[in-house]
Write a protein that holds these residues in place. Structure first.
Motif, short mmCIF file in Angstrom:
data_model
loop_
_atom_site.label_atom_id
_atom_site.label_comp_id
_atom_site.label_asym_id
_atom_site.label_seq_id
_atom_site.Cartn_x
_atom_site.Cartn_y
_atom_site.Cartn_z
N SER A 1 3.88 -2.30 -19.80
CA SER A 1 2.55 -2.03 -19.24
C SER A 1 1.46 -2.66 -20.09
CB SER A 1 2.34 -0.53 -19.09
OG SER A 1 2.49 0.13 -20.32
N VAL B 1 3.40 7.72 -12.70
CA VAL B 1 4.22 8.23 -11.61
C VAL B 1 5.70 8.25 -11.99
CG1 VAL B 1 5.04 7.73 -9.29
CG2 VAL B 1 2.61 7.67 -9.79
N VAL B 2 6.19 7.16 -12.54
CA VAL B 2 7.63 7.14 -12.81
C VAL B 2 8.00 8.08 -13.96
CG1 VAL B 2 8.01 4.88 -11.78
CG2 VAL B 2 7.56 5.04 -14.23
N ALA C 1 -2.14 9.77 -3.98
CA ALA C 1 -1.41 8.52 -3.75
C ALA C 1 -1.87 7.84 -2.47
CB ALA C 1 0.10 8.81 -3.69
N LEU D 1 -5.45 6.48 -2.93
CA LEU D 1 -5.49 5.36 -3.87
C LEU D 1 -5.00 4.10 -3.18
CD1 LEU D 1 -6.05 4.42 -6.72
CD2 LEU D 1 -3.69 4.95 -7.30
N GLY D 2 -3.93 4.25 -2.40
CA GLY D 2 -3.42 3.10 -1.65
C GLY D 2 -4.51 2.52 -0.75
N VAL E 1 -4.14 0.75 -11.69
CA VAL E 1 -2.92 0.67 -10.89
C VAL E 1 -1.69 0.59 -11.78
CG1 VAL E 1 -1.72 -0.65 -9.15
CG2 VAL E 1 -4.17 -0.46 -9.07
N ILE E 2 -1.80 -0.15 -12.86
CA ILE E 2 -0.66 -0.31 -13.76
C ILE E 2 -0.35 1.02 -14.46
CG2 ILE E 2 0.21 -1.56 -15.77
CD1 ILE E 2 -0.26 -3.33 -13.38
N TRP F 1 3.99 2.07 -1.66
CA TRP F 1 5.13 2.35 -2.54
C TRP F 1 5.00 3.69 -3.25
CZ3 TRP F 1 5.23 3.21 -7.76
CH2 TRP F 1 4.08 2.92 -8.46
N GLU F 2 3.76 4.05 -3.63
CA GLU F 2 3.60 5.29 -4.39
C GLU F 2 3.85 6.51 -3.50
OE1 GLU F 2 -0.21 5.72 -6.30
OE2 GLU F 2 0.56 7.47 -7.35
N VAL F 3 3.48 6.37 -2.25
CA VAL F 3 3.67 7.48 -1.32
C VAL F 3 5.16 7.80 -1.17
CG1 VAL F 3 3.26 8.25 1.03
CG2 VAL F 3 1.53 6.94 -0.16
N PRO G 1 0.78 -1.23 0.00
CA PRO G 1 0.00 0.00 0.00
C PRO G 1 0.81 1.28 0.00
CG PRO G 1 -0.55 -1.42 1.85
CD PRO G 1 0.72 -1.91 1.28
N VAL H 1 -1.15 4.02 -13.50
CA VAL H 1 -0.67 4.99 -12.52
C VAL H 1 0.83 4.80 -12.30
CG1 VAL H 1 -0.68 5.67 -10.10
CG2 VAL H 1 -2.80 5.35 -11.28
N ALA H 2 1.24 3.54 -12.18
CA ALA H 2 2.66 3.28 -11.91
C ALA H 2 3.51 3.92 -12.99
CB ALA H 2 2.91 1.78 -11.83
N VAL H 3 3.12 3.74 -14.25
CA VAL H 3 3.92 4.33 -15.33
C VAL H 3 3.80 5.85 -15.31
CG1 VAL H 3 4.37 4.32 -17.80
CG2 VAL H 3 3.64 2.23 -16.68
N PHE I 1 -0.63 15.25 -5.64
CA PHE I 1 -0.17 13.86 -5.84
C PHE I 1 -0.21 13.07 -4.56
CE2 PHE I 1 2.81 15.46 -9.30
CZ PHE I 1 1.93 15.11 -10.27
N ALA J 1 4.92 -2.64 -9.54
CA ALA J 1 3.49 -2.65 -9.79
C ALA J 1 3.11 -3.77 -10.75
CB ALA J 1 3.04 -1.31 -10.34
N PHE J 2 3.90 -3.91 -11.80
CA PHE J 2 3.58 -4.93 -12.81
C PHE J 2 3.52 -6.31 -12.17
CE2 PHE J 2 5.60 -2.55 -16.64
CZ PHE J 2 4.72 -1.52 -16.42
#
Ligand code: HDD
Ligand code: HEM
Ligand code: HEM
Lengths: 341, 447
Positions: free
Chosen positions: B420, B69-70, B109, B112-113, B62-63, A56-58, A54, B65-67, B105, A104-105
């Motif tokens: 992704s 974010v990075v 974040a 969302l978590g 979620v997938i 990692w994004e934070v 829960p 978002v991950a991309v 953000f 995430a993947f």
């Protein structure tokens, strides 16, 4: 207090927050990967995943906050550091990207792949190593002015013992911080098998952490005398930090008060980190840039500080909610609750 | 061998990173709203299909978002790495919205978590849905703030430049510059519109493949309806954007229309090409339309490119970017309105395979429109990085190895892009809707 000091303190505080949270994250990734090789996966995997998923994004936002705040409070730092850091920071970005996205993947989508787990674990150690270069550069001696423009001296940087001591400290402290946190976390979860393994890691990395920290102070004496003298002026801060280090190790050794051990570790790193920051004052980039010539105008500084206070008032309750739901919630930590999403 | 030019490589790398980030960011802004709509309808109608829609979209989200974010972290750092001179100047005036964006953000974040991991923690589904509100607000506000920064680059204000020094800085005036209202509104409506069409495309794809489950039909109908609403909003706000340009950045509008001579009652040119004499050939000419777009008056005067210094003209290629964006906007409005009517009137065409295939194209088209819109906005600002104050080459870095970094990032985006997509496909193939619906039914039976 003047605005520049408030600004730099806020940023330093967030950097400290990032260092602690990210260390836990990076180290956990590494231990998770290592457990694949060491055949302890069945013991460790579960506890690590529970913590990581829960939050990692934070973690990443702390970093973003730091560098955006830097541009805001100290626009000239954007100029100097932006110009010289192109290569090291680009490498860090790529590593962060690989690590963040593949986490995430893998967690939400793909099948378990050993290769990704290893990549993920190793990237977690390379990121602190590459980011810590920024601290090395700030000590001066690695940047030369060519006309108006700063230029990074790659060769000097690569062959400097200071660079490597800072790299070593960043890597070992990641492992130490992370192992100590996870020990406490496993203890709360009453997962004693995992706790024992993690406790061993924690003790094993405690020695190298304190040794490499000492090594850096010794290196600084040759590299930046002014900074070294400033450190000696407030030697008691670092001594106190050492005391808290001893307390953490003692608790771990005696298998007692695991949570307190972790808090004592935070205090240890906090003292050292703020001691380091204070002794670095007033330079952002020695000897070219101090916090005063790099500072933004007063109107912007006030606006940023107001924004910061307002934002903080919004964030603190949200973070507490997150922590209550996932960090301090025994049913969640122990994994008794059903998890589907 | 071409000589090493850090400006060229900085521009290419910035454009590349932003073009990649924007695909994920647009979805990041829009999807939380779509999830909230589906979950809300599901709760209200007590229809598990909509709830399942919300769940499945969240998982895919979620997938992306991950991309997002990075790559967002990448562009955030690259702004300082590639444009240190620009950021030093801009940092004094416009860093407030950038700073506020990080709070948005943060907020997004965190919730969302929580949202992700609490599907089954609440007895009351409504409480769980409440968690989405901060996610959607955070995502939209991050677009709001970052677009303000971009608006500032187009119409800078809130400071005075006296002998090269910045004085009288007013961060609020800088944030609420003349470009802000239309830009922010257009970016938000297009983000919602694009997200709706992307989700509609997925549903249409299943129907096209002959999977006739009512679940997909509900999804398609809902998202087409939402898409229709937001595409109408987009066209309206796009029209306002044109009026904004006519007043504050006339050279950008003129370049988009290949409008060389200032004239009254100006026509709108679609597509076409320029011959050796610089005359427009083969264009579709809509009389008076440009005057209407610029000033809501068919006889109004529209400034032509000849009024501007030659070295301050944007590249003429933006014409195609603009036309493609507008064409796609019109097309998507039309097709979603047609679909909606067809469903209401029970026309048979909605069962037609070819028609479904056309619907599948909506999502990709919306993405193309997003890219074209940004290319238009950004190329159209050239040669300025800060219009009227700093030209693009003056803002760029002097560092070595920008070219090498460009290749590094090309590699990264290939890996992230394919990664992704593969993960998304695998995720949904492994767990088809039909199976998931069955699982839920069994579970409920046991309880
Ligand atoms: C799905 C995407 C999409 C669609 C269908 C449209 N647009 Fe758009 N447009 C954008 C996506 C977009 C964008 C990506 O959001 C841009 C780029 C920068 C910006 O502010 O918004 C943009 C910019 C943009 C600008 C430049 C604003 C500036 O530079 O300040 C104008 C004048 C228009 N649009 C006008 C229109 C019109 C008249 C449309 C009629 C159908 C239209 N757009 C459809
Ligand atoms: C997200 C969608 C965006 C896309 C796809 C995009 C695309 C581009 C492209 C293609 C260029 C290169 C233009 C050229 O070299 O001729 C560019 C330049 C640039 N953009 Fe954007 N842009 C976007 C949004 C933004 C935003 C929100 C900002 C600022 C906050 C921004 C800041 C810049 C800067 C600093 C440059 C480099 C200087 C220049 O060439 O003007 N862009 N962008
Ligand atoms: C110069 C331009 C831009 C910069 C510097 C930038 C910066 C960033 C950063 C640093 C992140 C990651 C934040 C995190 O760690 O959570 C991010 C993500 C995001 N960005 Fe961008 N961005 C830019 C352009 C845009 C534009 C034009 C939009 C919207 C129209 C946008 C919308 C988002 C959203 C919604 C996210 C959150 C990720 C997600 O939910 O998918 N960004 N951006």
């Amino acid at each position: 207090m003047d605005l520049a000091i408030i600004g730099v303190s806020v940023l330093w505080l967030f950097l400290f927050g990032y260092i602690i949270i990210a260390s836990i994250d990076f180290g956990a990734g590494f231990f998770s990967a290592y457990s694949e090789i060491a055949n302890t996966k069945h013991v460790l995997h579960h506890i690590i995943q529970r913590y990581l998923s829960p939050v990692w994004e934070v973690t990443n936002v702390f970093l973003v906050f730091f560098f955006v705040g830097m541009v805001g409070f100290f626009p000239s730092a954007a100029f100097y550091y932006g110009t010289v850091l192109l290569v090291p920071v680009s490498i860090s970005i790529v590593l962060l990207a690989i690590r963040g996205s593949y986490y995430a993947f893998q967690t939400y989508g793909a099948k378990d792949s050993k290769f990704y787990v290893l990549l993920y674990g190793v990237a977690g150690l390379l990121i602190p190593a590459s980011l810590s270069i920024v601290l090395t550069i700030s000590e001066g001696g690695f940047v030369e002015m060519v006309g108006e423009n700063p230029v990074l001296l790659y060769k000097e940087l690569f062959f400097s013992p200071l660079t490597w001591s800072i790299v070593i400290l960043s890597v070992v402290s990641v492992l130490y911080i992370s192992a100590t946190f996870l020990t406490a976390y496993a203890d709360v979860a009453e997962d004693f098998k995992a706790r024992e393994i993690l406790r061993k890691y924690s003790l094993a990395w405690s020695g190298p952490t304190i040794l490499s920290a000492g090594l850096i102070i010794w290196q600084l004496r040759q590299h930046n005398e002014l900074h070294f003298a400033n450190i000696m002026d407030i030697w008691w801060v670092f001594a106190l930090s050492g005391v808290f280090f001893a307390i953490t190790v003692l608790f771990l050794w005696r298998r007692k008060y695991y949570s307190l051990a972790f808090w004592s570790l935070i205090i240890q790193f906090g003292l050292a980190f703020f001691g380091y920051g204070v002794s670095h004052y007033p330079y952002l980039l020695y000897p070219y840039l101090t916090i005063y010539d790099g500072f933004t105008n007063d109107a912007m500084a006030q606006a940023l500080i107001i924004a910061f206070i307002a934002g903080f008032a919004l964030l603190v309750p949200s973070i507490l909610l997150l922590a209550r739901l996932f960090l301090f919630n025994r049913t969640y930590v122990k994994g008794e609750e059903q998890r589907r999403y | 061998m071409m000589e090493y030019d850090p400006v060229f490589f900085s521009r290419t790398l910035t454009g590349l990173t932003l073009a990649f980030h924007i695909l994920y960011a647009t979805i990041g802004v829009g999807i939380p709203l779509m999830i909230a709509i589906a979950q809300w309808i599901g709760i209200k109608k007590n229809d598990e299909h909509y709830i399942l829609l919300a769940r499945r979209w969240t998982r895919g989200f979620v997938i992306t978002v991950a991309v997002g974010v990075v790559t967002g972290t990448a562009i955030g750092l690259q702004l300082s790495l590639l444009w240190p001179n620009f950021m030093e100047l801009a940092g004094h005036v416009i860093s407030l919205p950038l700073f506020l964006e990080t709070f948005a953000f943060f907020f997004e974040a965190i919730f969302l978590g929580i949202y992700l991991y609490t599907w089954d923690r609440f007895e009351n589904q409504k409480k769980h849905m409440l968690l989405l509100i901060p996610v959607a607000i955070g995502a939209s506000f991050s677009a709001f703030f970052i677009t303000m920064v971009n608006a500032f680059m187009n119409t800078p204000q809130g400071f005075d430049l006296v002998n090269g020094a910045l004085v009288n800085v007013d961060p609020i005036a800088a944030m609420f510059n003349p470009a802000t209202p239309t830009k922010v509104a257009h970016v938000l409506t297009t983000a919602y519109m694009t997200s709706a069409f992307v989700l509609a495309s997925i549903a249409a794809f299943h129907l096209f493949k002959g999977r006739d489950h009512i679940y997909h039909k509900k999804s398609l109908y809902l998202m087409m309806k939402v898409g229709l609403i937001f595409s109408i909003a987009t066209v309206i706000v796009g029209d306002f954007s044109g009026k904004f340009l006519a007043e504050y950045q006339p050279e950008k509008l003129a370049a988009a229309e290949w409008h060389f001579e200032t004239e009254e009652g100006a026509p709108l040119m679609m597509f076409g090409w320029l011959d050796e004499n610089g005359e427009v050939q083969g264009a579709i000419k809509i009389p008076y339309a440009l005057s209407i777009l610029a000033h809501s008056d068919p006889f109004a005067e529209v400034k032509g490119l000849n009024e501007f210094p030659e070295d301050e003209l944007p590249p003429l290629i933006v014409h195609y970017f603009f036309d493609l964006m507008v064409t796609i906007g019109m097309w998507l409005t039309f097709i979603s309105a047609f679909y909606w009517l067809a469903v209401k009137r029970k026309w048979k065409v909605i069962k037609n395979k070819l028609f479904n295939f056309i619907l599948v194209l909506s999502g990709p088209l919306a993405f193309i429109a997003i890219e074209m819109g940004w290319f238009y906005a950004e190329f159209g600002r050239q040669p300025w990085i800060l219009r009227g104050f700093m030209k693009t080459p003056e803002g760029a870095t002097s560092a070595a190895y920008v070219d090498t970094m460009l290749w590094l990032f090309v590699g990264l985006y290939i890996v992230l892009g394919t990664g992704s997509i593969i993960v998304l496909i695998r995720m949904f193939k492994k767990n088809p809707v039909e199976r998931e619906l069955e699982d839920h039914a069994i579970e409920r039976g046991e309880r």
